[in-house]
Design a protein around this motif. Structure first.
Motif, PDB file in Angstrom:
ATOM      1  N   LYS A   1       0.815  -1.210   0.000  1.00  0.00           N
ATOM      2  CA  LYS A   1       0.000   0.000   0.000  1.00  0.00           C
ATOM      3  C   LYS A   1       0.854   1.268   0.000  1.00  0.00           C
ATOM      4  O   LYS A   1       0.461   2.284  -0.567  1.00  0.00           O
ATOM      5  CB  LYS A   1      -0.921   0.002   1.221  1.00  0.00           C
ATOM      6  N   ARG A   2       2.048   1.172   0.635  1.00  0.00           N
ATOM      7  CA  ARG A   2       2.873   2.374   0.788  1.00  0.00           C
ATOM      8  C   ARG A   2       4.274   2.230   0.205  1.00  0.00           C
ATOM      9  O   ARG A   2       5.008   3.224   0.129  1.00  0.00           O
ATOM     10  CB  ARG A   2       2.964   2.732   2.270  1.00  0.00           C
ATOM     11  N   VAL A   3       4.641   1.021  -0.206  1.00  0.00           N
ATOM     12  CA  VAL A   3       5.997   0.820  -0.709  1.00  0.00           C
ATOM     13  C   VAL A   3       6.022  -0.395  -1.627  1.00  0.00           C
ATOM     14  O   VAL A   3       5.245  -1.345  -1.438  1.00  0.00           O
ATOM     15  CB  VAL A   3       6.997   0.637   0.470  1.00  0.00           C
ATOM     16  N   VAL A   4       6.866  -0.340  -2.630  1.00  0.00           N
ATOM     17  CA  VAL A   4       7.105  -1.478  -3.525  1.00  0.00           C
ATOM     18  C   VAL A   4       8.451  -2.086  -3.153  1.00  0.00           C
ATOM     19  O   VAL A   4       9.446  -1.372  -2.989  1.00  0.00           O
ATOM     20  CB  VAL A   4       7.136  -1.033  -5.005  1.00  0.00           C
ATOM     21  N   LEU A   5       8.473  -3.406  -2.995  1.00  0.00           N
ATOM     22  CA  LEU A   5       9.711  -4.124  -2.741  1.00  0.00           C
ATOM     23  C   LEU A   5      10.091  -4.923  -3.973  1.00  0.00           C
ATOM     24  O   LEU A   5       9.237  -5.567  -4.591  1.00  0.00           O
ATOM     25  CB  LEU A   5       9.559  -5.062  -1.545  1.00  0.00           C
TER      26      LEU A   5
ATOM     27  N   GLU B   1      10.914   1.228   7.846  1.00  0.00           N
ATOM     28  CA  GLU B   1      11.506  -0.057   8.213  1.00  0.00           C
ATOM     29  C   GLU B   1      11.857  -0.878   6.977  1.00  0.00           C
ATOM     30  O   GLU B   1      12.899  -1.538   6.925  1.00  0.00           O
ATOM     31  CB  GLU B   1      10.545  -0.823   9.122  1.00  0.00           C
ATOM     32  N   VAL B   2      10.988  -0.834   5.979  1.00  0.00           N
ATOM     33  CA  VAL B   2      11.269  -1.527   4.720  1.00  0.00           C
ATOM     34  C   VAL B   2      12.520  -0.945   4.064  1.00  0.00           C
ATOM     35  O   VAL B   2      13.391  -1.677   3.585  1.00  0.00           O
ATOM     36  CB  VAL B   2      10.060  -1.430   3.764  1.00  0.00           C
ATOM     37  N   ALA B   3      12.625   0.382   4.064  1.00  0.00           N
ATOM     38  CA  ALA B   3      13.797   1.029   3.493  1.00  0.00           C
ATOM     39  C   ALA B   3      15.063   0.603   4.226  1.00  0.00           C
ATOM     40  O   ALA B   3      16.103   0.326   3.606  1.00  0.00           O
ATOM     41  CB  ALA B   3      13.640   2.542   3.538  1.00  0.00           C
TER      42      ALA B   3
ATOM     43  N   THR C   1      15.666  -3.841  -3.354  1.00  0.00           N
ATOM     44  CA  THR C   1      15.483  -2.407  -3.548  1.00  0.00           C
ATOM     45  C   THR C   1      14.029  -2.064  -3.247  1.00  0.00           C
ATOM     46  O   THR C   1      13.174  -2.957  -3.149  1.00  0.00           O
ATOM     47  CB  THR C   1      15.839  -1.967  -4.977  1.00  0.00           C
ATOM     48  N   TYR C   2      13.752  -0.787  -3.111  1.00  0.00           N
ATOM     49  CA  TYR C   2      12.395  -0.360  -2.759  1.00  0.00           C
ATOM     50  C   TYR C   2      12.033   0.923  -3.477  1.00  0.00           C
ATOM     51  O   TYR C   2      12.897   1.670  -3.939  1.00  0.00           O
ATOM     52  CB  TYR C   2      12.272  -0.168  -1.240  1.00  0.00           C
ATOM     53  N   GLU C   3      10.739   1.155  -3.538  1.00  0.00           N
ATOM     54  CA  GLU C   3      10.203   2.404  -4.089  1.00  0.00           C
ATOM     55  C   GLU C   3       9.042   2.835  -3.214  1.00  0.00           C
ATOM     56  O   GLU C   3       8.051   2.103  -3.075  1.00  0.00           O
ATOM     57  CB  GLU C   3       9.732   2.204  -5.522  1.00  0.00           C
ATOM     58  N   ARG C   4       9.175   3.985  -2.622  1.00  0.00           N
ATOM     59  CA  ARG C   4       8.112   4.457  -1.729  1.00  0.00           C
ATOM     60  C   ARG C   4       6.967   5.070  -2.525  1.00  0.00           C
ATOM     61  O   ARG C   4       7.178   5.800  -3.498  1.00  0.00           O
ATOM     62  CB  ARG C   4       8.678   5.444  -0.717  1.00  0.00           C
ATOM     63  N   LEU C   5       5.749   4.759  -2.083  1.00  0.00           N
ATOM     64  CA  LEU C   5       4.541   5.264  -2.725  1.00  0.00           C
ATOM     65  C   LEU C   5       3.850   6.315  -1.873  1.00  0.00           C
ATOM     66  O   LEU C   5       2.808   6.844  -2.272  1.00  0.00           O
ATOM     67  CB  LEU C   5       3.573   4.097  -2.976  1.00  0.00           C
ATOM     68  N   ASP C   6       4.425   6.595  -0.693  1.00  0.00           N
ATOM     69  CA  ASP C   6       3.787   7.501   0.266  1.00  0.00           C
ATOM     70  C   ASP C   6       4.393   8.896   0.248  1.00  0.00           C
ATOM     71  O   ASP C   6       4.098   9.726   1.117  1.00  0.00           O
ATOM     72  CB  ASP C   6       3.883   6.923   1.670  1.00  0.00           C
ATOM     73  N   GLY C   7       5.241   9.179  -0.729  1.00  0.00           N
ATOM     74  CA  GLY C   7       5.880  10.484  -0.802  1.00  0.00           C
ATOM     75  C   GLY C   7       7.196  10.567  -0.067  1.00  0.00           C
ATOM     76  O   GLY C   7       7.871  11.601  -0.111  1.00  0.00           O
TER      77      GLY C   7
END
Length: 213
Positions: free
Chosen positions: A11-15, A54-56, A68-74
């Protein structure tokens, strides 16, 4: 052949997980087994089990860059380091942190690169150094060097066929305990496992008939 990247959108981050770069450091499954669930069949990555911060943190603790990750929450995504580094792991690979290009392909900001000569995924490490009995100190002697004019920016990786890894760009080579070993803008790093001047190449690859493929 490049292995596919596994992507799980929360919902807030892509892993994202790239198996071809993983060295099984296990920081992910030990740090948050609810996010990276070990020893299960089916879905094993659960980005919503932790906060985006925490994911980051889990992704940044992955030395190989497989996670790697991509945040979707700004929130902020991973930034390039202010100092490019290559850590020399005891009896193991080089762990590089920099904006990396391999040949003409960008490969992210983190990578662990084989220096034992035994990996089947060269230039990446796959953990085969342990089974191969590779022995190389993580604390080689310091070489005299001057501070770099620029300590960050693009780093080009160019593996020579049956030879060393050429690195072009600002790089601080660091021991396992964090001691600066050398500062370079170009280096030829051993990947056959037999140089007497590790982590640098001394030409031994030609004498032993090293095959990089």
């Amino acid at each position: 052949m490049t292995e596919p990247i596994e992507e799980v959108r929360g919902k807030r981050v892509v892993l994202r997980f790239e198996a071809g770069k993983c060295i099984h450091s296990r920081n992910c499954v030990l740090g948050r087994p609810d996010v990276f669930e070990p020893n299960v069949s089916g879905d094993w990555i659960h980005p919503d089990a932790a906060t985006p911060e925490e994911v980051a943190g889990l992704a940044l603790a992955c030395p190989s860059g497989a996670i790697t990750y991509e945040r979707l929450d700004g929130g902020s995504n991973e930034a390039a380091p202010v100092v490019n580094t290559a850590h020399v792991r005891e009896n193991g690979p080089l762990a590089i942190h920099a904006p990396l290009t391999l040949g003409d392909r960008p490969i992210g900001l983190r990578a662990t690169l084989c220096r034992c000569g035994a990996s089947k995924r060269k230039p990446f490490c796959e953990g085969r150094h342990s089974a191969a009995g590779f022995s190389a100190t993580g604390e080689p002697p310091t070489q005299e060097s001057k501070p770099l004019e620029s300590r960050a920016g693009p780093l080009q990786l160019s593996p020579a066929p049956n030879g060393p890894l050429r690195v072009d760009g600002p790089l601080e080579i660091v021991s396992g305990t964090g001691r600066t070993l050398h500062r370079v803008t170009r280096a030829f790093l051993c990947r056959c496992g037999s140089s007497s001047n590790k982590p640098f190449c001394d030409g031994t690859h030609a004498k032993i008939g090293f095959q990089s493929d």
